[in-house]
Design an enzyme around this catalytic site. Structure first.
Site, PDB file in Angstrom:
ATOM      1  N   ASP A  14       0.701  -1.212   0.153  1.00  0.00           N
ATOM      2  CA  ASP A  14       0.078  -0.034  -0.120  1.00  0.00           C
ATOM      3  C   ASP A  14       0.931   1.435   0.209  1.00  0.00           C
ATOM      4  O   ASP A  14       2.449   1.073   0.540  1.00  0.00           O
ATOM      5  CB  ASP A  14      -0.743  -0.095   0.879  1.00  0.00           C
ATOM      6  CG  ASP A  14      -2.190   0.972   1.450  1.00  0.00           C
ATOM      7  OD1 ASP A  14      -2.340   1.716  -0.423  1.00  0.00           O
ATOM      8  OD2 ASP A  14      -2.975   0.963   2.020  1.00  0.00           O
ATOM      9  N   ARG A  27       0.022   9.112  -9.728  1.00  0.00           N
ATOM     10  CA  ARG A  27      -0.580   8.276  -8.961  1.00  0.00           C
ATOM     11  C   ARG A  27       0.404   7.144  -9.954  1.00  0.00           C
ATOM     12  O   ARG A  27       1.173   6.701  -9.209  1.00  0.00           O
ATOM     13  CB  ARG A  27      -1.739   8.167  -8.970  1.00  0.00           C
ATOM     14  CG  ARG A  27      -2.402   8.654  -7.551  1.00  0.00           C
ATOM     15  CD  ARG A  27      -4.021   8.733  -7.406  1.00  0.00           C
ATOM     16  NE  ARG A  27      -4.002   7.244  -6.976  1.00  0.00           N
ATOM     17  CZ  ARG A  27      -4.450   7.455  -5.665  1.00  0.00           C
ATOM     18  NH1 ARG A  27      -3.729   7.857  -4.999  1.00  0.00           N
ATOM     19  NH2 ARG A  27      -4.101   5.772  -5.869  1.00  0.00           N
ATOM     20  N   HIS A  31       2.349   4.073  -8.987  1.00  0.00           N
ATOM     21  CA  HIS A  31       2.412   2.492  -9.602  1.00  0.00           C
ATOM     22  C   HIS A  31       3.772   1.624 -10.233  1.00  0.00           C
ATOM     23  O   HIS A  31       3.431   1.012 -10.019  1.00  0.00           O
ATOM     24  CB  HIS A  31       0.937   2.358 -10.468  1.00  0.00           C
ATOM     25  CG  HIS A  31       0.379   2.236  -9.814  1.00  0.00           C
ATOM     26  ND1 HIS A  31      -0.095   2.354  -8.121  1.00  0.00           N
ATOM     27  CD2 HIS A  31      -0.820   3.461  -9.478  1.00  0.00           C
ATOM     28  CE1 HIS A  31      -1.411   2.745  -7.407  1.00  0.00           C
ATOM     29  NE2 HIS A  31      -2.279   3.251  -8.411  1.00  0.00           N
ATOM     30  N   GLU A  61     -11.955  -4.601  -4.544  1.00  0.00           N
ATOM     31  CA  GLU A  61     -13.293  -3.283  -4.879  1.00  0.00           C
ATOM     32  C   GLU A  61     -11.909  -2.056  -5.984  1.00  0.00           C
ATOM     33  O   GLU A  61     -12.111  -1.388  -6.038  1.00  0.00           O
ATOM     34  CB  GLU A  61     -12.367  -2.816  -3.206  1.00  0.00           C
ATOM     35  CG  GLU A  61     -13.360  -3.679  -2.335  1.00  0.00           C
ATOM     36  CD  GLU A  61     -13.428  -5.222  -1.899  1.00  0.00           C
ATOM     37  OE1 GLU A  61     -12.334  -5.162  -2.120  1.00  0.00           O
ATOM     38  OE2 GLU A  61     -14.466  -5.566  -1.570  1.00  0.00           O
ATOM     39  N   ARG A  65     -11.828   2.040  -9.151  1.00  0.00           N
ATOM     40  CA  ARG A  65     -10.629   3.176  -9.054  1.00  0.00           C
ATOM     41  C   ARG A  65     -11.018   3.940 -10.578  1.00  0.00           C
ATOM     42  O   ARG A  65     -11.512   3.475 -11.380  1.00  0.00           O
ATOM     43  CB  ARG A  65      -9.121   3.120  -9.541  1.00  0.00           C
ATOM     44  CG  ARG A  65      -8.829   2.848  -7.891  1.00  0.00           C
ATOM     45  CD  ARG A  65      -8.000   1.724  -7.363  1.00  0.00           C
ATOM     46  NE  ARG A  65      -7.437   2.049  -5.827  1.00  0.00           N
ATOM     47  CZ  ARG A  65      -6.223   2.292  -5.723  1.00  0.00           C
ATOM     48  NH1 ARG A  65      -5.104   2.866  -6.104  1.00  0.00           N
ATOM     49  NH2 ARG A  65      -6.188   1.863  -4.430  1.00  0.00           N
ATOM     50  N   LEU A 125      10.885 -20.653  -5.334  1.00  0.00           N
ATOM     51  CA  LEU A 125       9.574 -19.371  -4.270  1.00  0.00           C
ATOM     52  C   LEU A 125       8.594 -19.678  -4.983  1.00  0.00           C
ATOM     53  O   LEU A 125       8.684 -19.724  -6.114  1.00  0.00           O
ATOM     54  CB  LEU A 125      10.490 -17.595  -4.304  1.00  0.00           C
ATOM     55  CG  LEU A 125       9.747 -16.631  -3.975  1.00  0.00           C
ATOM     56  CD1 LEU A 125       9.230 -17.256  -2.752  1.00  0.00           C
ATOM     57  CD2 LEU A 125       9.669 -15.841  -4.483  1.00  0.00           C
ATOM     58  N   ARG A 182       1.926  -4.980   6.090  1.00  0.00           N
ATOM     59  CA  ARG A 182       0.903  -4.193   5.943  1.00  0.00           C
ATOM     60  C   ARG A 182       1.722  -3.115   5.873  1.00  0.00           C
ATOM     61  O   ARG A 182       1.954  -1.960   6.587  1.00  0.00           O
ATOM     62  CB  ARG A 182      -0.508  -3.687   5.969  1.00  0.00           C
ATOM     63  CG  ARG A 182      -1.357  -2.025   4.906  1.00  0.00           C
ATOM     64  CD  ARG A 182      -2.713  -2.103   5.215  1.00  0.00           C
ATOM     65  NE  ARG A 182      -2.752  -1.530   3.994  1.00  0.00           N
ATOM     66  CZ  ARG A 182      -4.340  -1.436   3.829  1.00  0.00           C
ATOM     67  NH1 ARG A 182      -5.131  -2.867   4.442  1.00  0.00           N
ATOM     68  NH2 ARG A 182      -4.519  -0.821   2.695  1.00  0.00           N
ATOM     69  N   ILE A 189      -6.912  -4.910   6.942  1.00  0.00           N
ATOM     70  CA  ILE A 189      -6.634  -6.452   6.456  1.00  0.00           C
ATOM     71  C   ILE A 189      -7.579  -5.880   5.352  1.00  0.00           C
ATOM     72  O   ILE A 189      -6.759  -6.125   4.052  1.00  0.00           O
ATOM     73  CB  ILE A 189      -7.651  -7.968   7.178  1.00  0.00           C
ATOM     74  CG1 ILE A 189      -6.747  -7.523   8.497  1.00  0.00           C
ATOM     75  CG2 ILE A 189      -6.831  -8.763   6.796  1.00  0.00           C
ATOM     76  CD1 ILE A 189      -5.500  -7.786   8.546  1.00  0.00           C
ATOM     77  N   SER A 190      -8.474  -5.207   5.527  1.00  0.00           N
ATOM     78  CA  SER A 190      -9.045  -4.711   4.348  1.00  0.00           C
ATOM     79  C   SER A 190      -9.508  -6.133   2.460  1.00  0.00           C
ATOM     80  O   SER A 190      -9.103  -6.505   2.010  1.00  0.00           O
ATOM     81  CB  SER A 190      -8.132  -3.969   3.434  1.00  0.00           C
ATOM     82  OG  SER A 190      -7.730  -2.819   3.778  1.00  0.00           O
ATOM     83  N   GLU A 201       1.399 -13.717  12.182  1.00  0.00           N
ATOM     84  CA  GLU A 201       1.211 -12.224  13.217  1.00  0.00           C
ATOM     85  C   GLU A 201       0.995 -10.767  12.281  1.00  0.00           C
ATOM     86  O   GLU A 201       1.547 -11.327  11.077  1.00  0.00           O
ATOM     87  CB  GLU A 201       2.581 -12.526  13.447  1.00  0.00           C
ATOM     88  CG  GLU A 201       3.642 -13.559  13.900  1.00  0.00           C
ATOM     89  CD  GLU A 201       2.342 -13.195  15.689  1.00  0.00           C
ATOM     90  OE1 GLU A 201       2.863 -12.550  15.760  1.00  0.00           O
ATOM     91  OE2 GLU A 201       2.423 -14.643  16.130  1.00  0.00           O
TER      92      GLU A 201
HETATM   93  C1  FPP Z   1      -1.869   0.211  -2.690  1.00  0.00           C
HETATM   94  O1  FPP Z   1      -1.089   1.449  -3.271  1.00  0.00           O
HETATM   95  C2  FPP Z   1      -1.170  -0.162  -4.255  1.00  0.00           C
HETATM   96  C3  FPP Z   1      -2.186  -0.915  -5.749  1.00  0.00           C
HETATM   97  C4  FPP Z   1      -3.909  -0.749  -4.982  1.00  0.00           C
HETATM   98  C5  FPP Z   1      -1.366  -0.679  -6.562  1.00  0.00           C
HETATM   99  C6  FPP Z   1      -0.854  -1.957  -6.135  1.00  0.00           C
HETATM  100  C7  FPP Z   1       0.476  -2.974  -7.962  1.00  0.00           C
HETATM  101  C8  FPP Z   1       1.732  -2.399  -7.855  1.00  0.00           C
HETATM  102  C9  FPP Z   1       2.445  -2.444  -6.367  1.00  0.00           C
HETATM  103  C10 FPP Z   1       1.856  -2.956  -9.233  1.00  0.00           C
HETATM  104  C11 FPP Z   1       1.681  -3.801 -10.337  1.00  0.00           C
HETATM  105  C12 FPP Z   1       1.684  -5.208  -9.320  1.00  0.00           C
HETATM  106  C13 FPP Z   1       2.931  -6.276 -10.030  1.00  0.00           C
HETATM  107  C14 FPP Z   1       2.464  -7.667  -9.480  1.00  0.00           C
HETATM  108  C15 FPP Z   1       3.082  -5.640 -10.907  1.00  0.00           C
HETATM  109  P1  FPP Z   1      -2.592   2.505  -3.344  1.00  0.00           P
HETATM  110  O2  FPP Z   1      -2.678   2.751  -4.715  1.00  0.00           O
HETATM  111  O3  FPP Z   1      -3.662   2.212  -2.738  1.00  0.00           O
HETATM  112  O4  FPP Z   1      -1.493   3.758  -3.328  1.00  0.00           O
HETATM  113  P2  FPP Z   1      -2.763   5.157  -1.758  1.00  0.00           P
HETATM  114  O5  FPP Z   1      -3.487   4.333  -0.452  1.00  0.00           O
HETATM  115  O6  FPP Z   1      -1.450   6.219  -1.264  1.00  0.00           O
HETATM  116  O7  FPP Z   1      -3.009   5.879  -2.228  1.00  0.00           O
END
Ligand code: FPP
Length: 234
Positions: A14, A27, A31, A61, A65, A125, A182, A189-190, A201
């Site tokens: 996150d 944003r 990512h 969810e 977006r 892995l 997290r 836990i979302s 843990e």
């Molecule tokens: C949370 O940050 C992240 C996501 C919802 C997307 C996660 C995606 C990646 C890490 C990249 C793609 C994945 C792979 C496996 C290549 P957020 O957007 O909720 O951040 P914020 O809470 O700060 O807005």
């Protein structure tokens, strides 16, 4: 370095958006950084000889977006599949995906299935990517499967036990996570692995996902080492 009872680490990645904001970037930039960090953390876990790594990449969810952000993440994941396909074989990774892949464009689903098949004989892995994933959706789906099997006389009510439910989850062939991490300071836990996290843990850190590096992972492991796991016993 890894304690013998630490086999499965699950991570809610996150904070990409906030990382981007902090750096005065869109944003999508966060990512992108986040997906680069995914590759680094996978390498670290291989070096640590971890057995299983689960990553929450996209929640059920998250489909809510803005379309442009969803499309960007889907494209990032598509790129990730293309560039990592060869590496997964080289790195001896067994790829698993948990979630409702049918919500993705079909070419993504096909790529995933191909790569899962291609890596299924590997021995290193196990990388479980939760995509279009929700814990409640997963349990609901398992309930429906159970009802169908009951209707078809494949299972009797007295035979429905934890294993019968576990066998019908998207993660059926994985052990439960020992440690959940997290990032970004949220303490929820979302809807992630609700069934599987029963005795895990939990480590919360304020570090944002793009900044969560090897050192931060090691801090989480040090935290885990201080925990005494009792599984409800004394
Ligand atoms: C949370 O940050 C992240 C996501 C919802 C997307 C996660 C995606 C990646 C890490 C990249 C793609 C994945 C792979 C496996 C290549 P957020 O957007 O909720 O951040 P914020 O809470 O700060 O807005």
């Amino acid at each position: 370095l890894l304690p013998s009872n630490l086999k499965h680490i699950a991570i809610i990645m996150d904070g990409n958006g906030r990382w981007a904001k902090k750096h005065f970037k869109p944003r999508s930039f966060g990512h992108k950084k986040g997906s680069e960090n995914v590759k680094k953390i996978i390498k670290t876990c291989i070096n640590l000889e971890l057995k299983t790594l689960s990553l929450f990449a996209f929640s059920f969810e998250n489909w809510e977006r803005p379309k442009s952000e969803v499309n960007f993440i889907v494209k990032l994941f598509d790129n990730f599949l293309d560039t990592e396909a060869k590496n997964f074989v080289k790195q001896n990774i067994i790829l698993k995906i948990s979630g409702d892949l049918s919500k993705f464009p079909s070419y993504i689903e096909e790529k995933c299935l191909k790569l899962i098949e291609k890596t299924s004989q590997n021995t290193g892995l196990t990388l479980n990517i939760a995509l279009s994933y929700g814990g409640r959706q997963e349990i609901l789906n398992a309930c429906k499967n159970l009802c169908c099997d009951f209707k078809d006389s494949k299972i009797k009510i007295e035979d429905i036990d934890f294993k019968a439910i576990n066998d019908r989850l998207w993660t059926s062939d994985l052990e439960d996570p020992d440690l959940l991490i997290r990032t970004s300071g949220e303490t929820r836990i979302s809807n992630f692995m609700l069934w599987q996290l029963a005795y895990s843990e939990i480590y919360f850190t304020s570090v944002l996902w793009p900044d969560f590096n090897e050192l931060e992972l090691k801090k989480a492991i040090e935290f885990y080492k201080t925990r005494e796991r009792r599984f409800g016993k004394v």
